[in-house]
Design an enzyme around this catalytic site. Sequence first.
Site, mmCIF file in Angstrom:
data_model
loop_
_atom_site.group_PDB
_atom_site.id
_atom_site.type_symbol
_atom_site.label_atom_id
_atom_site.label_comp_id
_atom_site.label_asym_id
_atom_site.label_seq_id
_atom_site.Cartn_x
_atom_site.Cartn_y
_atom_site.Cartn_z
ATOM 1 N N GLY A 10 38.910 27.349 64.031
ATOM 2 C CA GLY A 10 39.822 25.805 63.200
ATOM 3 C C GLY A 10 38.970 24.180 63.790
ATOM 4 O O GLY A 10 39.169 23.828 63.954
ATOM 5 N N ASN A 12 36.635 22.704 62.596
ATOM 6 C CA ASN A 12 36.572 22.115 61.054
ATOM 7 C C ASN A 12 37.621 21.544 60.464
ATOM 8 O O ASN A 12 38.039 20.741 60.682
ATOM 9 C CB ASN A 12 36.196 22.824 59.752
ATOM 10 C CG ASN A 12 34.610 23.046 60.300
ATOM 11 O OD1 ASN A 12 33.560 21.821 60.343
ATOM 12 N ND2 ASN A 12 33.698 23.996 60.512
ATOM 13 N N LEU A 83 38.400 33.857 47.280
ATOM 14 C CA LEU A 83 39.786 33.653 46.346
ATOM 15 C C LEU A 83 39.624 33.805 45.617
ATOM 16 O O LEU A 83 38.956 34.376 44.802
ATOM 17 C CB LEU A 83 39.961 31.404 46.376
ATOM 18 C CG LEU A 83 40.490 31.286 48.370
ATOM 19 C CD1 LEU A 83 40.450 30.131 47.744
ATOM 20 C CD2 LEU A 83 41.397 31.866 48.439
ATOM 21 N N HIS A 99 30.041 25.559 54.489
ATOM 22 C CA HIS A 99 29.383 26.747 55.054
ATOM 23 C C HIS A 99 28.346 26.398 55.863
ATOM 24 O O HIS A 99 27.159 25.426 55.807
ATOM 25 C CB HIS A 99 28.952 27.226 52.964
ATOM 26 C CG HIS A 99 27.641 28.874 53.355
ATOM 27 N ND1 HIS A 99 29.164 29.456 54.051
ATOM 28 C CD2 HIS A 99 26.734 28.560 53.926
ATOM 29 C CE1 HIS A 99 28.041 31.224 54.441
ATOM 30 N NE2 HIS A 99 26.683 30.628 53.723
HETATM 31 C C1 GRF Z 1 32.224 27.168 59.949
HETATM 32 O O1 GRF Z 1 30.996 27.405 60.978
HETATM 33 C C2 GRF Z 1 31.940 26.468 58.863
HETATM 34 O O2 GRF Z 1 30.772 26.377 57.989
HETATM 35 C C3 GRF Z 1 31.508 28.735 58.268
HETATM 36 O O3 GRF Z 1 32.974 28.934 58.913
HETATM 37 C C4 GRF Z 1 32.946 28.910 60.342
HETATM 38 C C5 GRF Z 1 34.702 28.206 60.730
HETATM 39 O O4 GRF Z 1 34.253 27.846 62.034
HETATM 40 N N1 GRF Z 1 32.493 28.913 56.528
HETATM 41 P P1 GRF Z 1 35.896 27.443 62.456
HETATM 42 O O5 GRF Z 1 37.082 28.268 62.649
HETATM 43 O O6 GRF Z 1 35.408 25.640 61.536
HETATM 44 O O7 GRF Z 1 35.423 26.400 63.955
#
Ligand code: GRF
Length: 178
Positions: A10, A12, A83, A99
């Site tokens: 989490g 992000n 999804l 991504h």
């Molecule tokens: C990120 O690198 C995102 O691009 C990918 O999964 C990872 C998630 O990381 N889809 P976090 O859970 O936000 O730390």
Amino acid sequence: MIGVLVSGTGTNLQALLDGGLPVVAIASNRGDARALERAGTIPTGVFELRDYGSRAERDAAMAEWLRSRGVELVVLAGYMHVLTPSFLERFPDAVVNVHPSLLPEFPGAHAVEDQLRAGVAESGATVHLVDEGVDTGPILAQQRIPVRPDDTPESLHARIKEIEHALLPRVVGELCAR
Ligand code: GRF
């Protein structure tokens, strides 16, 4: 109003919260996702596949829960399930994913390892609208970083996440302003 889907750590999600974006609901396919600990007072929902008859049923329940909380834009922030249409048709053109590669190159769950194995000189992050494919859908923004000769999957992913944490809140903020 934004709903965020998470499966992992989490970081992000944290960047969206730190950016002051209007996150009103957080949902996960895993009750043990560490990301849920970041929610504070924001309502969370857990939608584990084993509790439903099918992926379509689970996705419909998750989408309806988000809609009941007023969510208009869904952000996938490390959400590790594809999804189904039963989710996407409830949020047409309103689901965004981040991504860790320069899509359309290196889609899928092992994008960082795949890039190192391929010996690419450049990597990066992509924010895109989600369709029914795996990491397909129209690209909204990308940022590049060089790959270092001594990069490991961990070191490269950490540098990619740094740019994700700036790119994702910026793009989501722009979408909210529309
Ligand atoms: C990120 O690198 C995102 O691009 C990918 O999964 C990872 C998630 O990381 N889809 P976090 O859970 O936000 O730390």
